[in-house]
Design a protein around this motif. Structure first.
Motif, PDB file in Angstrom:
ATOM      1  N   LEU A 234       0.831  -1.202   0.000  1.00  0.00           N
ATOM      2  CA  LEU A 234       0.000   0.000   0.000  1.00  0.00           C
ATOM      3  C   LEU A 234       0.869   1.258   0.000  1.00  0.00           C
ATOM      4  N   LYS A 235       1.879   1.296   0.869  1.00  0.00           N
ATOM      5  CA  LYS A 235       2.710   2.498   0.999  1.00  0.00           C
ATOM      6  C   LYS A 235       3.429   2.834  -0.300  1.00  0.00           C
ATOM      7  N   SER A 236       3.877   1.822  -1.026  1.00  0.00           N
ATOM      8  CA  SER A 236       4.656   2.065  -2.234  1.00  0.00           C
ATOM      9  C   SER A 236       3.782   2.277  -3.459  1.00  0.00           C
ATOM     10  N   CYS A 237       2.645   1.577  -3.537  1.00  0.00           N
ATOM     11  CA  CYS A 237       1.770   1.694  -4.708  1.00  0.00           C
ATOM     12  C   CYS A 237       0.844   2.903  -4.611  1.00  0.00           C
ATOM     13  N   PHE A 238       0.282   3.130  -3.437  1.00  0.00           N
ATOM     14  CA  PHE A 238      -0.657   4.237  -3.239  1.00  0.00           C
ATOM     15  C   PHE A 238      -0.292   4.997  -1.966  1.00  0.00           C
ATOM     16  N   PRO A 239       0.850   5.683  -1.978  1.00  0.00           N
ATOM     17  CA  PRO A 239       1.290   6.380  -0.758  1.00  0.00           C
ATOM     18  C   PRO A 239       0.296   7.436  -0.296  1.00  0.00           C
ATOM     19  N   ARG A 240      -0.433   8.038  -1.233  1.00  0.00           N
ATOM     20  CA  ARG A 240      -1.410   9.069  -0.863  1.00  0.00           C
ATOM     21  C   ARG A 240      -2.524   8.478   0.002  1.00  0.00           C
ATOM     22  N   ILE A 241      -2.987   7.292  -0.335  1.00  0.00           N
ATOM     23  CA  ILE A 241      -4.059   6.653   0.431  1.00  0.00           C
ATOM     24  C   ILE A 241      -3.566   6.308   1.833  1.00  0.00           C
ATOM     25  N   HIS A 242      -2.360   5.798   1.939  1.00  0.00           N
ATOM     26  CA  HIS A 242      -1.786   5.522   3.265  1.00  0.00           C
ATOM     27  C   HIS A 242      -1.694   6.807   4.077  1.00  0.00           C
ATOM     28  N   GLN A 243      -1.267   7.882   3.433  1.00  0.00           N
ATOM     29  CA  GLN A 243      -1.129   9.160   4.115  1.00  0.00           C
ATOM     30  C   GLN A 243      -2.483   9.666   4.620  1.00  0.00           C
ATOM     31  N   LEU A 244      -3.541   9.466   3.834  1.00  0.00           N
ATOM     32  CA  LEU A 244      -4.863   9.941   4.230  1.00  0.00           C
ATOM     33  C   LEU A 244      -5.359   9.233   5.482  1.00  0.00           C
ATOM     34  N   GLU A 245      -5.094   7.919   5.575  1.00  0.00           N
ATOM     35  CA  GLU A 245      -5.523   7.216   6.779  1.00  0.00           C
ATOM     36  C   GLU A 245      -4.771   7.736   7.996  1.00  0.00           C
ATOM     37  N   VAL A 246      -3.486   7.954   7.847  1.00  0.00           N
ATOM     38  CA  VAL A 246      -2.682   8.449   8.968  1.00  0.00           C
ATOM     39  C   VAL A 246      -3.133   9.846   9.380  1.00  0.00           C
ATOM     40  N   GLU A 247      -3.402  10.701   8.375  1.00  0.00           N
ATOM     41  CA  GLU A 247      -3.704  12.106   8.661  1.00  0.00           C
ATOM     42  C   GLU A 247      -5.133  12.330   9.125  1.00  0.00           C
ATOM     43  N   TYR A 248      -6.091  11.615   8.509  1.00  0.00           N
ATOM     44  CA  TYR A 248      -7.510  11.872   8.788  1.00  0.00           C
ATOM     45  C   TYR A 248      -8.207  10.735   9.523  1.00  0.00           C
ATOM     46  N   GLY A 249      -7.565   9.596   9.640  1.00  0.00           N
ATOM     47  CA  GLY A 249      -8.177   8.480  10.350  1.00  0.00           C
ATOM     48  C   GLY A 249      -9.042   7.589   9.486  1.00  0.00           C
ATOM     49  N   GLY A 250      -9.213   7.908   8.218  1.00  0.00           N
ATOM     50  CA  GLY A 250     -10.036   7.087   7.329  1.00  0.00           C
ATOM     51  C   GLY A 250     -10.235   7.760   5.992  1.00  0.00           C
TER      52      GLY A 250
END
Length: 468
Positions: A175-191
């Motif tokens: 997930l982190k390497s293919c879609f780093p933006r999606i991983h970042q959104l979960e970390v930043e916004y919780g979902g």
């Protein structure tokens, strides 16, 4: 100073262009050479005109929602030749349970679609109740999707998308390497849904202020190319670089020297350079460094590649019993079809097929079907037509067929990819003047490759300036 770029795909050509521009702008004399073992430049970018059809051997364009390639086109003075895809290309489909379903683009369409059952829709809607994963573990795309959205979203939406972009297996991909933006959104916004709502509200405010903000999935955009195909970009780069590009000259090995590197060429000669940038596939890169850094070679060989077969088929428009008002469709793995998906190329861009004809381009194989890479051309044709008969109810015989086999088509960013990159950077950092780039490392898309080329050119120029 002599600088050598190994590989004249989009990554190598763009790196050379950026590096030479930086050197010229700062008045630094740089002897730049781009070495390409094939007889043509462009790598997997290859636009082929045949019998009035325009077939893309590899990628068919780039999304204009990110700036990298647009800025490169501006610097190359070819922005005026850019061609945006047709509006109807925004309609995308997924084949499921013997019909093509329009991928929902908003909440109302999501509620109406039969692609996802009501229990599946409810599970997706409950994503806001799922606690965020704050740990540092490199999660697979499949595990992330099941955890946040449920198994049906993985099967019907995320799985086909991963196949369409990476020809990959979501059970293995990072997930982190293919879609780093999606991983970042979960970390930043919780979902993801929380992020979509927050970003939508911010977007409204920014838009009123005359600004823009990325959506929850990251920058999107419109698929963009040229009238003669995406190869116009690499052809222009080759022309601008002029005599710096040498085709038909491959590098078989590298050897570090006290002040630079010795390159062993496939014609038996040697070349010395103070600066080297490798912009070749990971498995070729591995053979070049194995003689002096076996650990780096081992890391590079750990990046797997998926095989693909690309089948272009031309039909008379009157022989199709449906309209092609859309981009094309993807196929979930559970459907057990040989094709990953089919693009309706003549609906995406004009001039891809003669008048009263249509061009379809199907992809077969991928990480979950490595056996397909061994099929011959006739087998690819027959299996593709059988799949089209199911998905599009197409019974006509094509008047045009071109098959493009790709033994190592797309690098796979499996879990641990980020750690592998950090270790590879540490190994190559031991050799001053040695850099690397390409789609095996920082993103497989054309925008990703251009952006990475710019970054590595800046790093390389920093070395040039310090050495000067």
């Amino acid at each position: 100073m002599r600088a050598v770029i190994i590989g004249a795909g989009i990554s190598g050509l763009a790196t050379a262009f950026f590096l030479r521009h930086m050197a010229d702008r700062n008045g630094i004399d740089l002897q730049l050479t781009v070495l390409e073992k094939d007889s043509r430049t462009g790598g997997k970018i290859h636009s082929i005109r045949d019998a009035g059809y325009l077939c893309e051997w590899g990628p068919n364009g780039f999304l204009d929602g990110k700036p990298a390639t647009l800025e490169l086109c501006r610097d190359l003075e070819i922005s005026g030749a850019l061609q945006r895809s047709n509006d109807n290309a925004r309609r995308r489909f997924i084949y499921s349970q013997e019909e093509l379903h329009w991928v929902p683009e908003n909440a109302a369409a999501f509620c109406r679609t039969r692609l996802i059952s009501w229990p599946g829709k409810l599970r997706i809607a409950m994503e806001t109740l799922v606690p965020a994963e704050r740990g540092g573990e490199d999660e697979t795309l499949a595990d992330f999707c099941r955890r946040r959205l449920g198994p049906q979203a993985l099967e019907k939406l995320i799985g086909p998308m991963v196949s369409g972009i990476f020809a990959g297996d979501p059970e293995r991909m990072s997930l982190k390497s293919c879609f780093p933006r999606i991983h970042q959104l979960e970390v930043e916004y919780g979902g993801l849904i929380r992020a979509m709502l927050r970003l939508a509200a911010r977007h409204r405010c920014e838009r009123r202020a005359g600004k823009a903000v990325a959506g929850a999935g990251g920058p999107a955009g419109v698929l963009t190319s040229f009238a003669g195909g995406i190869q116009e970009l690499t052809d222009r780069l080759e022309k601008v670089l002029g005599g710096a590009v040498e085709t038909g000259t491959g590098v078989t090995a590298l050897r570090p020297l006290r002040d630079g590197f010795e390159l062993q060429l496939d014609n038996g000669s040697q070349l010395e350079a103070q600066l080297v940038v490798c912009a070749v596939p990971a498995f070729h890169f591995a053979t070049m460094v194995e003689g002096f850094d076996r650990e780096a070679a081992h890391l590079l060989r750990g990046i797997p590649y998926a095989a693909l077969q690309v089948c272009c088929l031309g039909f008379r428009r009157e022989d199709l019993n449906r309209d092609l008002n859309g981009f094309g469709y993807l196929v979930p793995q559970v459907e057990k079809l040989d094709v990953l998906g089919t693009l309706w190329d003549s609906s995406i861009f004009p001039n891809r097929a003669p008048d009263d004809r249509v061009l379809l381009r199907s992809m077969l194989g991928g990480a979950t079907r490595p056996d397909v890479g061994e099929w011959d051309e006739e087998q690819v044709r027959e299996r593709t037509l059988a799949a089209l008969a199911k998905t599009m109810k197409l019974q006509a015989e094509p008047e045009f067929v071109r098959v493009f086999p790709h033994r190592e088509a797309i690098p796979q960013y499996v879990t641990g990819h980020g750690r592998r990159l950090r270790m590879l950077q540490e190994r190559t950092g031991r050799y001053p003047g040695f850099f690397f780039t390409g789609n095996a490392f920082y993103g497989i898309g054309l925008n990703d490759c251009v952006a990475a080329a710019n970054r590595v050119a800046e790093q390389a120029f920093g070395f040039v300036r310090r050495s000067s």
